[in-house]
Design a protein around this motif. Structure first.
Motif, PDB file in Angstrom:
ATOM      1  N   VAL A  47       0.830  -1.430   0.485  1.00  0.00           N
ATOM      2  CA  VAL A  47       0.141   0.425  -0.232  1.00  0.00           C
ATOM      3  C   VAL A  47       1.229   1.125   0.382  1.00  0.00           C
ATOM      4  O   VAL A  47       0.945   2.063  -0.531  1.00  0.00           O
ATOM      5  N   ILE A  48       1.721   1.696   0.535  1.00  0.00           N
ATOM      6  CA  ILE A  48       2.572   2.664   0.619  1.00  0.00           C
ATOM      7  C   ILE A  48       3.321   2.671  -0.756  1.00  0.00           C
ATOM      8  O   ILE A  48       3.617   3.456  -0.951  1.00  0.00           O
ATOM      9  N   ASP A  49       3.573   1.361  -0.877  1.00  0.00           N
ATOM     10  CA  ASP A  49       4.535   1.696  -2.045  1.00  0.00           C
ATOM     11  C   ASP A  49       3.692   2.450  -3.269  1.00  0.00           C
ATOM     12  O   ASP A  49       4.189   3.197  -3.959  1.00  0.00           O
ATOM     13  N   GLN A  50       2.421   1.721  -3.325  1.00  0.00           N
ATOM     14  CA  GLN A  50       1.444   2.261  -3.948  1.00  0.00           C
ATOM     15  C   GLN A  50       1.036   3.824  -4.434  1.00  0.00           C
ATOM     16  O   GLN A  50       1.202   4.704  -5.512  1.00  0.00           O
ATOM     17  N   ARG A  51       0.925   4.390  -3.013  1.00  0.00           N
ATOM     18  CA  ARG A  51       0.843   6.087  -2.744  1.00  0.00           C
ATOM     19  C   ARG A  51       2.093   6.198  -3.142  1.00  0.00           C
ATOM     20  O   ARG A  51       2.146   7.505  -3.280  1.00  0.00           O
ATOM     21  N   ARG A  52       3.326   5.494  -3.004  1.00  0.00           N
ATOM     22  CA  ARG A  52       4.372   6.050  -3.092  1.00  0.00           C
ATOM     23  C   ARG A  52       4.512   6.597  -4.219  1.00  0.00           C
ATOM     24  O   ARG A  52       4.955   7.695  -4.542  1.00  0.00           O
TER      25      ARG A  52
END
Length: 61
Positions: free
Chosen positions: A18-23
């Motif tokens: 999730v964090i990678d996608q938002r980044r």
């Protein structure tokens, strides 16, 4: 419990995804800063000044 021993990161794999996608999505965002009297600076690949009163932009579009 046994699966958690296989994690190489601090976060769970799902949380990291999730964090990678938002980044990745955030790299297309630009910062907007108020300058004065209806004028704003847009910081994209360059800095553009937008004047809301005259409906103009320094990018000339």
């Amino acid at each position: 419990m046994a699966m958690s021993l296989e994690w190489s990161d601090v976060l769970t794999p799902k949380a990291q995804k999730v964090i990678d996608q938002r980044r990745d999505k955030s790299r297309f965002l630009h910062t907007v800063t108020w300058a004065h009297d209806g004028m704003y600076e847009i910081n994209a690949d360059k800095i553009y000044v937008v004047n809301l009163a005259t409906h103009t932009c320094s990018c000339r579009v």
